[in-house]
Design a protein around this motif. Structure first.
Motif, mmCIF file in Angstrom:
data_model
loop_
_atom_site.group_PDB
_atom_site.id
_atom_site.type_symbol
_atom_site.label_atom_id
_atom_site.label_comp_id
_atom_site.label_asym_id
_atom_site.label_seq_id
_atom_site.Cartn_x
_atom_site.Cartn_y
_atom_site.Cartn_z
ATOM 1 N N ASN A 1 0.819 -1.216 0.000
ATOM 2 C CA ASN A 1 0.000 0.000 0.000
ATOM 3 C C ASN A 1 0.849 1.261 0.000
ATOM 4 O O ASN A 1 0.455 2.281 -0.588
ATOM 5 C CB ASN A 1 -0.942 -0.002 1.200
ATOM 6 N N GLU A 2 2.002 1.227 0.653
ATOM 7 C CA GLU A 2 2.878 2.399 0.646
ATOM 8 C C GLU A 2 3.411 2.667 -0.754
ATOM 9 O O GLU A 2 3.540 3.823 -1.173
ATOM 10 C CB GLU A 2 4.029 2.195 1.635
ATOM 11 N N ILE A 3 3.719 1.610 -1.498
ATOM 12 C CA ILE A 3 4.134 1.773 -2.894
ATOM 13 C C ILE A 3 2.983 2.311 -3.723
ATOM 14 O O ILE A 3 3.143 3.239 -4.533
ATOM 15 C CB ILE A 3 4.627 0.432 -3.464
ATOM 16 N N ALA A 4 1.801 1.732 -3.526
ATOM 17 C CA ALA A 4 0.625 2.132 -4.307
ATOM 18 C C ALA A 4 0.289 3.606 -4.082
ATOM 19 O O ALA A 4 0.005 4.337 -5.041
ATOM 20 C CB ALA A 4 -0.568 1.246 -3.933
ATOM 21 N N ARG A 5 0.314 4.052 -2.857
ATOM 22 C CA ARG A 5 -0.018 5.456 -2.563
ATOM 23 C C ARG A 5 0.983 6.397 -3.215
ATOM 24 O O ARG A 5 0.609 7.454 -3.723
ATOM 25 C CB ARG A 5 -0.063 5.674 -1.056
ATOM 26 N N ARG A 6 2.249 6.016 -3.210
ATOM 27 C CA ARG A 6 3.271 6.863 -3.824
ATOM 28 C C ARG A 6 3.074 6.968 -5.332
ATOM 29 O O ARG A 6 3.303 8.017 -5.939
ATOM 30 C CB ARG A 6 4.661 6.326 -3.507
ATOM 31 N N HIS A 7 2.608 5.875 -5.943
ATOM 32 C CA HIS A 7 2.382 5.875 -7.390
ATOM 33 C C HIS A 7 1.004 6.402 -7.767
ATOM 34 O O HIS A 7 0.688 6.512 -8.960
ATOM 35 C CB HIS A 7 2.530 4.450 -7.932
ATOM 36 N N GLY A 8 0.175 6.685 -6.781
ATOM 37 C CA GLY A 8 -1.182 7.130 -7.073
ATOM 38 C C GLY A 8 -2.116 6.008 -7.443
ATOM 39 O O GLY A 8 -3.163 6.240 -8.052
ATOM 40 N N SER A 9 -1.758 4.764 -7.060
ATOM 41 C CA SER A 9 -2.599 3.612 -7.343
ATOM 42 C C SER A 9 -3.550 3.356 -6.184
ATOM 43 O O SER A 9 -3.348 3.842 -5.067
ATOM 44 C CB SER A 9 -1.734 2.364 -7.576
ATOM 45 N N GLU A 10 -4.558 2.549 -6.440
ATOM 46 C CA GLU A 10 -5.533 2.230 -5.401
ATOM 47 C C GLU A 10 -4.933 1.220 -4.422
ATOM 48 O O GLU A 10 -4.488 0.145 -4.818
ATOM 49 C CB GLU A 10 -6.791 1.650 -6.040
ATOM 50 N N PRO A 11 -4.921 1.523 -3.133
ATOM 51 C CA PRO A 11 -4.383 0.571 -2.162
ATOM 52 C C PRO A 11 -5.380 -0.531 -1.847
ATOM 53 O O PRO A 11 -6.578 -0.426 -2.151
ATOM 54 C CB PRO A 11 -4.126 1.446 -0.932
ATOM 55 N N VAL A 12 -4.898 -1.589 -1.237
ATOM 56 C CA VAL A 12 -5.767 -2.619 -0.696
ATOM 57 C C VAL A 12 -6.504 -2.017 0.496
ATOM 58 O O VAL A 12 -5.889 -1.400 1.367
ATOM 59 C CB VAL A 12 -4.946 -3.853 -0.253
ATOM 60 N N THR A 13 -7.818 -2.168 0.529
ATOM 61 C CA THR A 13 -8.601 -1.507 1.573
ATOM 62 C C THR A 13 -8.493 -2.243 2.914
ATOM 63 O O THR A 13 -8.136 -3.424 2.972
ATOM 64 C CB THR A 13 -10.079 -1.410 1.184
ATOM 65 N N GLU A 14 -8.847 -1.531 3.959
ATOM 66 C CA GLU A 14 -8.867 -2.138 5.287
ATOM 67 C C GLU A 14 -9.862 -3.296 5.335
ATOM 68 O O GLU A 14 -9.591 -4.337 5.954
ATOM 69 C CB GLU A 14 -9.236 -1.087 6.333
ATOM 70 N N ALA A 15 -10.999 -3.121 4.680
ATOM 71 C CA ALA A 15 -11.999 -4.191 4.657
ATOM 72 C C ALA A 15 -11.462 -5.428 3.951
ATOM 73 O O ALA A 15 -11.729 -6.566 4.378
ATOM 74 C CB ALA A 15 -13.276 -3.704 3.972
#
Length: 323
Positions: A243-257
């Protein structure tokens, strides 16, 4: 690839017979002196005869949490031999039960020094320098990706720990530290939350707080859906790192749910198309697979384990100049 080397080594030691038997070539041991504190660290390696003459892949494999460079990782060595890759198995201060182990700056430097030794001794292909590790090696692979992304062409991390504070708390029973929590205490001198200096060390050695720096380095993160139940590392560690990689790239992270569903039900209630696509090279059912730029995360039907051929197949797809 050029680099000024400040490397000393104490000569080659006798070869180490492979734990896998006669079907695998022996490893050579060398002592590499740390450029950070001058302490010698043992390294095992194997290289094809052509590695001094022509550009060759450097494959760095990292030992796990409770072991050292003598750990039997012959299945990874066998894959490297089959592919004609240089196989490098560094020590990085041994098992994670001392202050200079467990992802410290000394341990990280040991890996870089071992790589510099290989670069000095062989004709390393500077666009194909691969790193992989499982469990504690997965922790260290992700940590190296975050701290030193320019040194690798691609990284494969399996069932690794991404947040050492959370992992310490996971291994408390009735408030008392169990095996892995006890090892963490030996590495840090105290539990998380004790003081600001100790907490800074936990952050420095936890990949979660550095994955945003991987840039365009391809990082492949894997975990078995049963890990944390039958194994020692909950899948949340792998998902949170991705998720840290995804957020940096502007991608959708895996959700908490989604993370909670994978932990409690061990499956997604509403999988995406990428989660259900078949991957013949894997040979396992996939419960979640997400991409962000050239990085990805996969949760598969399994436990605290790794799949060697799929890992190396993915690494082999990537070329990226290192510094």
């Amino acid at each position: 690839m050029t680099r000024t080397l400040f490397l000393c080594f104490a000569g080659l030691l006798p070869v180490i017979p492979s734990a896998a038997g006669e079907d695998l070539p022996s490893l050579t041991e060398v002592q590499v002196v740390s450029t950070l504190d001058g302490k010698s660290q043992p390294v095992l390696y194997w290289a094809p005869e052509s590695a001094t003459r022509q550009p060759t892949v450097l494959f760095v494999f990292l030992h796990s949490w409770s072991s050292d460079y003598k750990q039997d990782n012959s299945k990874w060595q066998r894959e490297a031999v089959k592919r004609g890759w240089i196989y490098l198995h560094a020590n990085f201060r041994g098992a994670n039960n001392s202050p200079q182990a467990c992802g410290s700056r000394f341990a990280r430097r040991d890996i870089l020094d071992a790589m510099d030794f290989a670069t000095q001794r062989f004709n390393v292909d500077g666009s194909r320098v691969y790193l992989a590790g499982v469990s504690g090696g997965g922790h260290m692979a992700m940590l190296m990706a975050g701290h030193h992304p320019d040194r690798f062409s691609a990284v494969s991390a399996w069932v690794g720990i991404s947040d050492l504070s959370e992992w310490y708390r996971f291994h408390l029973k009735d408030g008392k530290p169990q095996k892995y929590a006890q090892m963490i205490l030996k590495s840090f001198g105290g539990p998380p939350g004790e003081d600001a200096m100790t907490d800074a060390e936990y952050r420095d050695r936890s990949p979660l707080f550095h994955m945003h720096r991987v840039g365009n380095l391809p990082v492949d993160i894997h975990a078995g859906v049963n890990d944390g139940h039958t194994g020692s590392v909950p899948v949340r560690h792998s998902l949170s790192a991705f998720n840290e990689i995804a957020r940096r790239h502007g991608s959708e992270p895996v959700t908490e749910a989604e993370m909670e569903a994978l932990w409690t039900a061990r499956q997604l209630t509403d999988p995406k198309p990428s989660d259900t696509a078949e991957d013949p090279s894997y040979g396992r059912k996939i419960f979640l697979r997400r991409m962000s730029a050239q990085s990805r995360v996969t949760i598969f039907d399994g436990g605290h384990e790794s799949l060697v051929a799929p890992a190396c197949d993915w690494l082999a797809e990537h070329q990226r100049p290192v510094r």
